[in-house]
Design an enzyme around this catalytic site. Structure first.
Site, PDB file in Angstrom:
ATOM      1  N   TYR A  15       0.860  -1.020  -0.089  1.00 22.94           N
ATOM      2  CA  TYR A  15      -0.192  -0.022  -0.041  1.00 22.94           C
ATOM      3  C   TYR A  15       0.927   1.087   0.032  1.00 22.94           C
ATOM      4  O   TYR A  15       1.805   1.372   0.893  1.00 22.94           O
ATOM      5  CB  TYR A  15      -0.738  -0.025   1.342  1.00 22.94           C
ATOM      6  CG  TYR A  15      -1.761   1.218   1.327  1.00 22.94           C
ATOM      7  CD1 TYR A  15      -1.521   2.100   2.101  1.00 22.94           C
ATOM      8  CD2 TYR A  15      -3.067   1.267   0.514  1.00 22.94           C
ATOM      9  CE1 TYR A  15      -2.460   3.326   2.374  1.00 22.94           C
ATOM     10  CE2 TYR A  15      -3.812   2.669   0.571  1.00 22.94           C
ATOM     11  CZ  TYR A  15      -3.475   3.368   1.436  1.00 22.94           C
ATOM     12  OH  TYR A  15      -4.167   4.576   1.390  1.00 22.94           O
ATOM     13  N   ASP A  24       9.404   2.677  -0.340  1.00 20.61           N
ATOM     14  CA  ASP A  24       8.312   3.179   0.512  1.00 20.61           C
ATOM     15  C   ASP A  24       8.679   2.920   1.868  1.00 20.61           C
ATOM     16  O   ASP A  24       8.319   1.997   2.358  1.00 20.61           O
ATOM     17  CB  ASP A  24       6.830   2.871  -0.051  1.00 20.61           C
ATOM     18  CG  ASP A  24       5.882   3.515   0.609  1.00 20.61           C
ATOM     19  OD1 ASP A  24       4.812   3.401   0.459  1.00 20.61           O
ATOM     20  OD2 ASP A  24       6.161   4.138   1.935  1.00 20.61           O
ATOM     21  N   LYS A  59       5.045   9.234   8.843  1.00 26.01           N
ATOM     22  CA  LYS A  59       4.659   8.738   9.840  1.00 26.01           C
ATOM     23  C   LYS A  59       5.622   9.074  11.052  1.00 26.01           C
ATOM     24  O   LYS A  59       5.643  10.259  11.647  1.00 26.01           O
ATOM     25  CB  LYS A  59       4.471   7.173  10.017  1.00 26.01           C
ATOM     26  CG  LYS A  59       3.367   6.817   9.082  1.00 26.01           C
ATOM     27  CD  LYS A  59       3.120   5.106   9.193  1.00 26.01           C
ATOM     28  CE  LYS A  59       2.210   4.742   8.086  1.00 26.01           C
ATOM     29  NZ  LYS A  59       0.775   4.683   8.267  1.00 26.01           N
TER      30      LYS A  59
HETATM   31  P1  KE4 Z   1      -0.755   8.494   4.522  1.00 28.85           P
HETATM   32  O1  KE4 Z   1      -1.264   9.170   3.116  1.00 28.85           O
HETATM   33  O2  KE4 Z   1      -1.865   7.591   5.124  1.00 28.85           O
HETATM   34  O3  KE4 Z   1       0.243   9.392   5.479  1.00 28.85           O
HETATM   35  O4  KE4 Z   1       0.262   7.362   3.857  1.00 28.85           O
HETATM   36  C1  KE4 Z   1      -0.038   6.354   2.881  1.00 28.85           C
HETATM   37  C2  KE4 Z   1       1.337   5.288   3.080  1.00 28.85           C
HETATM   38  C3  KE4 Z   1       2.238   4.959   2.134  1.00 28.85           C
HETATM   39  N1  KE4 Z   1       3.118   3.987   2.314  1.00 28.85           N
HETATM   40  C4  KE4 Z   1       2.993   3.009   3.297  1.00 28.85           C
HETATM   41  C5  KE4 Z   1       3.866   2.036   3.441  1.00 28.85           C
HETATM   42  C6  KE4 Z   1       1.781   3.216   4.229  1.00 28.85           C
HETATM   43  O5  KE4 Z   1       1.601   2.110   5.297  1.00 28.85           O
HETATM   44  C7  KE4 Z   1       0.946   4.180   4.247  1.00 28.85           C
HETATM   45  C8  KE4 Z   1      -0.282   4.362   5.018  1.00 28.85           C
HETATM   46  N2  KE4 Z   1      -0.489   3.199   6.044  1.00 28.85           N
HETATM   47  C9  KE4 Z   1      -1.726   3.124   6.587  1.00 28.85           C
HETATM   48  C10 KE4 Z   1      -1.767   1.784   7.564  1.00 28.85           C
HETATM   49  N3  KE4 Z   1      -1.333   0.705   6.988  1.00 28.85           N
HETATM   50  C11 KE4 Z   1      -2.505   3.978   7.024  1.00 28.85           C
HETATM   51  C12 KE4 Z   1      -3.875   4.184   7.958  1.00 28.85           C
HETATM   52  C13 KE4 Z   1      -4.739   4.539   7.278  1.00 28.85           C
HETATM   53  O6  KE4 Z   1      -5.059   4.399   5.982  1.00 28.85           O
HETATM   54  O7  KE4 Z   1      -5.800   5.051   7.882  1.00 28.85           O
END
Ligand code: KE4
Length: 432
Positions: free
Chosen positions: A144, A239, A267
């Site tokens: 993701y 990533d 994060k």
């Molecule tokens: P954000 O746009 O949510 O800040 O980051 C996206 C992202 C990008 N790359 C990786 C490896 C990630 O895990 C994420 C976002 N992680 C999720 C949880 N697995 C965020 C939680 C959510 O979507 O509410």
């Protein structure tokens, strides 16, 4: 467990917010109950609006590596607020954070700060396409990378749990440039690189897959990606939104000794505030506007409050390298207790753990790729989630997420967590 206030707030939220939440996985749909509304958190404890407190292993999906409301991080953010929350102009804090990131992350000659992982990945892919003049990218099923159009293709995390992994509303003309390979299966990458020779701008990978549950790279997989991207002239993008400053101060690329061309962070680097970053080789990053022709911009990019929290967080991690051993050992103890308890109850459970990341897959098979992860029994996971919640332990409300351990999870707290696991009732660990 009284959840009356949460229920009321959720019912009202449903009237004004899609699904009642601002991010799908928070809706708790995968665990068959309505979400808890959180009032506050301190250290590793999180408290909902009904006054129930839990040991938190979500840690806001990763940012909370120091624990909630860390005094120094909170003070830094409050101090920054008092000086003005945003100027839309460069500040010294952005330079300080940029220098810290470039010093810590082997691949980063230069870095651009943005506000979310989604924005950072989207921008990194654009820079890679601008640098190579090529259109196609390879991603991995179950990885993701946020919700930008071209990356909502067989995605992990909430896309696996709630919506279809391929979102509606994304034009075919966009996702045709996103090729999907299988994580930990070198052959699937080789085939695409050969078939699309000369057309692939980048290979984008989570160096530890943490959005299909936690699946570490097989030995050799990351070195293979490094070598095949060099062979075919594609940009290798790690990533590290989850693994950055999580697996160590230098992230997964330092942990595994493989340096990509570009890295995405998020994060932890914001210390809980909205802050992410993308960076890499100077020759790529110097193409980013206004230095070059790859446009990317943001009103709140490098925001003074977010950079203040991020700087203080990284300062704490740099000053205490022992934290990484502490949180790794804590995760190891929880993983071992899960394995031992499931074995004693003759229950099929496969636990992956790397550093302070772990995941209990409700399946008897080893979980080493997306296919084996996806065979997990999500109903069994839901039972496990609810039993642990009743025991006072707050886990990710989905099988396809990670457990995050923070510095605030002291040995006493970890032992308390292990006791809850050991006391899981038979009906939780059943195949019913
Ligand atoms: P954000 O746009 O949510 O800040 O980051 C996206 C992202 C990008 N790359 C990786 C490896 C990630 O895990 C994420 C976002 N992680 C999720 C949880 N697995 C965020 C939680 C959510 O979507 O509410």
């Amino acid at each position: 467990m009284n959840t009356e206030q949460s229920e009321q707030l959720f019912a009202q939220s449903l009237k004004k917010i899609p699904g009642g939440v601002n991010s799908p996985v928070r809706a708790f749909r995968a665990v068959g109950r309505n979400p808890l509304f959180i009032k506050n958190a301190k250290g590793c404890q999180i408290t909902d609006v009904d006054g129930n407190s839990y040991i938190d292993y979500v840690c806001s999906w990763g940012p909370g590596i120091l624990g909630h409301a860390h005094p120094a991080v909170t003070e830094a953010a409050v101090r920054a607020c008092r000086e003005g929350m945003t100027f839309g102009a460069p500040t010294e804090k952005e330079l300080i954070l940029a220098e810290m990131l470039c010093e810590a992350v082997p691949s980063m000659d230069k870095v651009r700060l943005v506000n979310s992982g989604t924005e950072a990945v989207m921008s990194a892919v654009r820079a890679a396409r601008g640098y190579t003049g090529r259109d196609y990218i390879i991603k991995f099923q179950g990885n993701y990378h946020g919700h930008s159009d071209g990356l909502l293709v067989r995605a992990g995390s909430g896309a696996l749990t709630t919506a279809a992994p391929d979102s509606s509303g994304v034009p075919e003309g966009i996702i045709k440039y996103t090729l999907v390979a299988d994580y930990n299966r070198e052959e699937s990458v080789k085939e695409l690189m050969e078939q699309y020779e000369g057309k692939i701008a980048a290979v984008l990978v989570e160096p530890v897959a943490a959005n299909m549950g936690v699946v570490p790279p097989e030995d050799g997989f990351l070195p293979f990606l490094r070598s095949i991207t060099e062979q075919y002239g594609a940009v290798l993008i790690f990533d590290e939104v989850i693994t950055g400053f999580r697996l160590g101060y230098g992230g997964a690329q330092e942990y595994f000794g493989v340096t990509p061309d570009m890295t995405v962070l998020g994060k932890i680097i914001g210390g809980g505030m909205p802050l992410a970053a993308y960076g890499g080789k100077k020759e790529i990053m110097d193409l980013v506007s206004p230095a070059g022709s790859v446009y990317q911009a943001g009103t709140l990019s490098g925001n003074p409050v977010a950079t203040a929290a991020g700087i203080e967080t990284l300062k704490q991690l740099k000053a205490h390298p022992e934290y990484y051993q502490q949180i790794g050992e804590a995760a190891e103890k929880i993983a071992e207790t899960l394995r031992q308890t499931a074995k004693e109850k003759k229950y099929p459970l496969w636990v992956n753990q790397i550093g302070s990341l772990l995941c209990a897959f409700h399946t008897e098979n080893p979980v080493r790729d997306f296919e084996s992860a996806f065979r997990s029994d999500t109903k069994a996971y839901a039972r496990y989630f609810n039993r642990m919640l009743e025991g006072g332990v707050y886990l990710a409300p989905s099988q396809f997420e990670a457990m995050f351990v923070s510095v605030a999870h002291t040995p006493e707290i970890v032992e308390q967590t292990c006791q809850v696991i050991r006391e899981l009732k038979e009906e939780c660990f059943t195949n019913a």
